[in-house]
Design a protein around this motif. Structure first.
Motif, PDB file in Angstrom:
ATOM      1  N   TYR A  93      -6.072   7.894  -1.909  1.00  0.00           N
ATOM      2  CA  TYR A  93      -5.075   8.575  -1.081  1.00  0.00           C
ATOM      3  C   TYR A  93      -3.793   7.764  -1.016  1.00  0.00           C
ATOM      4  O   TYR A  93      -3.812   6.525  -0.925  1.00  0.00           O
ATOM      5  CB  TYR A  93      -5.604   8.775   0.347  1.00  0.00           C
ATOM      6  CG  TYR A  93      -6.821   9.655   0.423  1.00  0.00           C
ATOM      7  CD1 TYR A  93      -6.715  11.043   0.369  1.00  0.00           C
ATOM      8  CD2 TYR A  93      -8.095   9.089   0.519  1.00  0.00           C
ATOM      9  CE1 TYR A  93      -7.839  11.849   0.423  1.00  0.00           C
ATOM     10  CE2 TYR A  93      -9.230   9.893   0.583  1.00  0.00           C
ATOM     11  CZ  TYR A  93      -9.092  11.267   0.528  1.00  0.00           C
ATOM     12  OH  TYR A  93     -10.206  12.067   0.574  1.00  0.00           O
ATOM     13  N   VAL A  94      -2.660   8.465  -1.071  1.00  0.00           N
ATOM     14  CA  VAL A  94      -1.355   7.846  -0.864  1.00  0.00           C
ATOM     15  C   VAL A  94      -0.526   8.764   0.025  1.00  0.00           C
ATOM     16  O   VAL A  94      -0.792   9.967   0.138  1.00  0.00           O
ATOM     17  CB  VAL A  94      -0.597   7.602  -2.188  1.00  0.00           C
ATOM     18  CG1 VAL A  94      -1.360   6.637  -3.080  1.00  0.00           C
ATOM     19  CG2 VAL A  94      -0.317   8.908  -2.912  1.00  0.00           C
ATOM     20  N   ALA A  95       0.496   8.192   0.648  1.00  0.00           N
ATOM     21  CA  ALA A  95       1.443   8.971   1.444  1.00  0.00           C
ATOM     22  C   ALA A  95       2.804   8.928   0.767  1.00  0.00           C
ATOM     23  O   ALA A  95       3.186   7.910   0.191  1.00  0.00           O
ATOM     24  CB  ALA A  95       1.540   8.413   2.860  1.00  0.00           C
ATOM     25  N   ILE A  96       3.538  10.052   0.842  1.00  0.00           N
ATOM     26  CA  ILE A  96       4.875  10.110   0.257  1.00  0.00           C
ATOM     27  C   ILE A  96       5.712  11.124   1.031  1.00  0.00           C
ATOM     28  O   ILE A  96       5.172  12.087   1.607  1.00  0.00           O
ATOM     29  CB  ILE A  96       4.803  10.480  -1.247  1.00  0.00           C
ATOM     30  CG1 ILE A  96       6.140  10.202  -1.955  1.00  0.00           C
ATOM     31  CG2 ILE A  96       4.386  11.941  -1.430  1.00  0.00           C
ATOM     32  CD1 ILE A  96       6.049  10.244  -3.468  1.00  0.00           C
ATOM     33  N   VAL A 138       5.660  -2.835  -2.757  1.00  0.00           N
ATOM     34  CA  VAL A 138       5.226  -1.465  -2.437  1.00  0.00           C
ATOM     35  C   VAL A 138       3.978  -1.113  -3.253  1.00  0.00           C
ATOM     36  O   VAL A 138       3.982  -1.209  -4.487  1.00  0.00           O
ATOM     37  CB  VAL A 138       6.348  -0.447  -2.732  1.00  0.00           C
ATOM     38  CG1 VAL A 138       5.892   0.962  -2.377  1.00  0.00           C
ATOM     39  CG2 VAL A 138       7.615  -0.822  -1.971  1.00  0.00           C
ATOM     40  N   ASP A 139       2.912  -0.696  -2.564  1.00  0.00           N
ATOM     41  CA  ASP A 139       1.693  -0.299  -3.261  1.00  0.00           C
ATOM     42  C   ASP A 139       1.899   0.984  -4.059  1.00  0.00           C
ATOM     43  O   ASP A 139       2.739   1.829  -3.715  1.00  0.00           O
ATOM     44  CB  ASP A 139       0.557  -0.080  -2.255  1.00  0.00           C
ATOM     45  CG  ASP A 139      -0.065  -1.389  -1.790  1.00  0.00           C
ATOM     46  OD1 ASP A 139      -0.054  -2.365  -2.565  1.00  0.00           O
ATOM     47  OD2 ASP A 139      -0.560  -1.441  -0.649  1.00  0.00           O
ATOM     48  N   GLY A 140       1.099   1.123  -5.112  1.00  0.00           N
ATOM     49  CA  GLY A 140       1.198   2.268  -5.990  1.00  0.00           C
ATOM     50  C   GLY A 140       0.130   3.310  -5.747  1.00  0.00           C
ATOM     51  O   GLY A 140      -0.441   3.403  -4.649  1.00  0.00           O
ATOM     52  N   ALA A 141      -0.157   4.092  -6.787  1.00  0.00           N
ATOM     53  CA  ALA A 141      -0.946   5.316  -6.645  1.00  0.00           C
ATOM     54  C   ALA A 141      -2.344   5.236  -7.238  1.00  0.00           C
ATOM     55  O   ALA A 141      -3.057   6.248  -7.233  1.00  0.00           O
ATOM     56  CB  ALA A 141      -0.197   6.481  -7.303  1.00  0.00           C
ATOM     57  N   SER A 192       1.506 -10.881  -3.389  1.00  0.00           N
ATOM     58  CA  SER A 192       0.364 -10.512  -2.555  1.00  0.00           C
ATOM     59  C   SER A 192      -0.342  -9.343  -3.226  1.00  0.00           C
ATOM     60  O   SER A 192       0.232  -8.708  -4.129  1.00  0.00           O
ATOM     61  CB  SER A 192       0.821 -10.143  -1.141  1.00  0.00           C
ATOM     62  OG  SER A 192       1.742  -9.062  -1.183  1.00  0.00           O
ATOM     63  N   PRO A 193      -1.589  -9.032  -2.846  1.00  0.00           N
ATOM     64  CA  PRO A 193      -2.325  -7.949  -3.518  1.00  0.00           C
ATOM     65  C   PRO A 193      -1.503  -6.660  -3.599  1.00  0.00           C
ATOM     66  O   PRO A 193      -0.885  -6.234  -2.616  1.00  0.00           O
ATOM     67  CB  PRO A 193      -3.560  -7.789  -2.637  1.00  0.00           C
ATOM     68  CG  PRO A 193      -3.789  -9.164  -2.087  1.00  0.00           C
ATOM     69  CD  PRO A 193      -2.406  -9.701  -1.822  1.00  0.00           C
ATOM     70  N   LEU A 194      -1.501  -6.062  -4.796  1.00  0.00           N
ATOM     71  CA  LEU A 194      -0.654  -4.898  -5.068  1.00  0.00           C
ATOM     72  C   LEU A 194      -1.470  -3.800  -5.740  1.00  0.00           C
ATOM     73  O   LEU A 194      -2.133  -4.046  -6.761  1.00  0.00           O
ATOM     74  CB  LEU A 194       0.500  -5.301  -5.992  1.00  0.00           C
ATOM     75  CG  LEU A 194       1.469  -4.195  -6.409  1.00  0.00           C
ATOM     76  CD1 LEU A 194       2.396  -3.833  -5.252  1.00  0.00           C
ATOM     77  CD2 LEU A 194       2.287  -4.627  -7.636  1.00  0.00           C
ATOM     78  N   VAL A 195      -1.423  -2.582  -5.194  1.00  0.00           N
ATOM     79  CA  VAL A 195      -2.031  -1.423  -5.845  1.00  0.00           C
ATOM     80  C   VAL A 195      -1.096  -0.980  -6.974  1.00  0.00           C
ATOM     81  O   VAL A 195       0.098  -0.777  -6.755  1.00  0.00           O
ATOM     82  CB  VAL A 195      -2.242  -0.263  -4.853  1.00  0.00           C
ATOM     83  CG1 VAL A 195      -2.828   0.957  -5.571  1.00  0.00           C
ATOM     84  CG2 VAL A 195      -3.156  -0.698  -3.712  1.00  0.00           C
ATOM     85  N   LEU A 196      -1.641  -0.847  -8.183  1.00  0.00           N
ATOM     86  CA  LEU A 196      -0.834  -0.476  -9.336  1.00  0.00           C
ATOM     87  C   LEU A 196      -0.712   1.051  -9.458  1.00  0.00           C
ATOM     88  O   LEU A 196      -1.337   1.794  -8.726  1.00  0.00           O
ATOM     89  CB  LEU A 196      -1.452  -1.055 -10.606  1.00  0.00           C
ATOM     90  CG  LEU A 196      -1.433  -2.581 -10.739  1.00  0.00           C
ATOM     91  CD1 LEU A 196      -2.158  -3.022 -12.004  1.00  0.00           C
ATOM     92  CD2 LEU A 196      -0.005  -3.117 -10.733  1.00  0.00           C
ATOM     93  N   GLY A 197       0.091   1.501 -10.418  1.00  0.00           N
ATOM     94  CA  GLY A 197       0.188   2.921 -10.755  1.00  0.00           C
ATOM     95  C   GLY A 197       1.341   3.646 -10.088  1.00  0.00           C
ATOM     96  O   GLY A 197       1.466   3.607  -8.861  1.00  0.00           O
ATOM     97  N   ALA A 226      -9.210   1.719  -4.202  1.00  0.00           N
ATOM     98  CA  ALA A 226      -7.958   1.476  -4.909  1.00  0.00           C
ATOM     99  C   ALA A 226      -8.143   0.371  -5.935  1.00  0.00           C
ATOM    100  O   ALA A 226      -9.024  -0.488  -5.803  1.00  0.00           O
ATOM    101  CB  ALA A 226      -6.854   1.089  -3.925  1.00  0.00           C
ATOM    102  N   ALA A 227      -7.311   0.400  -6.979  1.00  0.00           N
ATOM    103  CA  ALA A 227      -7.276  -0.664  -7.983  1.00  0.00           C
ATOM    104  C   ALA A 227      -6.176  -1.637  -7.577  1.00  0.00           C
ATOM    105  O   ALA A 227      -4.989  -1.291  -7.629  1.00  0.00           O
ATOM    106  CB  ALA A 227      -7.008  -0.087  -9.374  1.00  0.00           C
ATOM    107  N   VAL A 228      -6.571  -2.836  -7.167  1.00  0.00           N
ATOM    108  CA  VAL A 228      -5.648  -3.781  -6.541  1.00  0.00           C
ATOM    109  C   VAL A 228      -5.504  -5.031  -7.413  1.00  0.00           C
ATOM    110  O   VAL A 228      -6.496  -5.677  -7.761  1.00  0.00           O
ATOM    111  CB  VAL A 228      -6.145  -4.180  -5.140  1.00  0.00           C
ATOM    112  CG1 VAL A 228      -5.110  -5.051  -4.443  1.00  0.00           C
ATOM    113  CG2 VAL A 228      -6.439  -2.937  -4.299  1.00  0.00           C
TER     114      VAL A 228
END
Length: 344
Positions: free
Chosen positions: A129-132, A122-125, A61-66, A8-10
């Motif tokens: 893998y992501v869940a939705i 909320v982490d991004g995409a 805090s660390p966040l996944v973008l997108g 992931a890009a964090v």
């Protein structure tokens, strides 16, 4: 066998983006596991990267973008049944509570408890893998590419803005801002039957791009105005967030016309030409994201009425996400960078 690597890009802080492994998402009963294919880079991603915040939303805090994403269903919760494994989908990135007043009256985009990808915390995409929730994954027809599926998100912003404005056959539409959302508004307005779409922007390359995408005229925002060049517009849609552009656009609207504000202004309050709005009975509306737009957005692309693949200027790998985030800064003519997280 599913790859268990969830790179992931964090974002760890301003200008501090790291590619790292994240735990695989744990699925709730009605969620689906998505192997992400394409993710568009939005101005909000860039803003978080450059400033660490957007208004009250602060990266603590660390966040996944997108949040503009498409992918493939590769797993399902025990009660998820809407999508078969292997189904390609576009992801609507905001999942509301579905029980508050706003949700129950059809305004779920205004839900105060929405969980929206890449909006702290909320982490991004931008991850393998992501869940939705399965209801917010929309099947993509074979003729719609993964890239176009991801860009149904900014297209939804344009579709919602045009709906709020009442754009229809024969409309004369003034638009401020020739970025991705201005482009989406232009495409939707033309698809809806607008005969004139006049776009204002200070960047020559972007004005030329919008002319190629369907705008009937452009205005150099540094030397002229929509009030002069698009007077008596039926609708004005601001996609710039510039207070000066908002005032100019409102002044361009005909009596009983509509102005819709999409762009986020840097200041929380700006001055309005109140007397002109009263004398002309101009209707002013804000707009926030979108609601119930994804089926229509996908249908517009599938029908050939709108070409989203033509949006994309450059494609990057997940490992080069930082280059994608800085692409428009390096070249202001860039409209939409996109990250290919995984390939079919």
């Amino acid at each position: 066998m599913m790859d268990v690597d969830n790179r992931a890009a964090v974002l760890h802080g301003v200008g501090d983006l790291r590619i790292e492994d994240r735990p695989m998402p744990a699925l709730e009963s009605r969620q689906v596991l998505i192997e992400v294919r394409s993710v568009g880079v939005c101005g909000s991603d860039v803003h978080y990267y450059e400033h660490g915040r957007i208004g009250d939303f602060v990266v603590k805090s660390p966040l996944v973008l997108g949040h503009e994403a498409s992918g493939v269903v590769v797993g399902r919760g025990d009660a998820a049944s809407r999508h078969a494994l292997g189904q390609r989908v576009a992801l609507e990135p905001g999942v509301p509570c579905r029980s508050c007043r706003e949700c129950m009256t059809g305004h779920y985009n205004l839900c105060r408890d929405v969980r929206f990808f890449a909006t702290p915390p909320v982490d991004g995409a931008l991850a393998r893998y992501v869940a939705i929730h399965e209801d917010f994954a929309f099947p993509l027809p074979d003729g719609v590419t993964d890239d176009a599926g991801a860009l149904c998100e900014p297209l939804s912003v344009g579709l919602w803005a045009c709906r709020k404005a009442g754009v229809t056959v024969g409309s004369r539409v003034a638009v401020a801002g020739a970025g991705p959302i201005g482009a989406a508004v232009t495409l939707v307005a033309r698809a809806a039957g607008a005969t004139e779409v006049i776009v204002s922007d200070p960047v020559p390359a972007r004005r030329a791009r919008l002319l190629a995408m369907g705008a009937t005229a452009t205005v150099d925002a540094t030397t002229s105005s929509l009030e002069l060049e698009a007077s008596d517009a039926d609708q004005f849609i601001d996609c710039s967030g510039s207070p000066a552009a908002v005032l100019d656009g409102i002044r361009s609207v005909r009596p009983a016309g509509v102005a819709v504000l999409v762009g986020m202004c840097p200041a929380s309050e700006i001055m309005f030409p109140v007397a002109r709005m009263q004398n002309r009975e101009v209707v002013i509306s804000g707009t926030f994201r979108y609601a119930n737009t994804y089926p229509g957005a996908i249908a517009l692309v599938a029908s050939g009425a709108i070409d989203l693949d033509g949006f994309v200027d450059a494609r990057f790998t997940l490992e080069s996400s930082e280059e994608a985030l800085t692409a428009a800064r390096r070249d202001p003519s860039v409209l939409k960078p996109l990250v290919r997280v995984s390939l079919p």
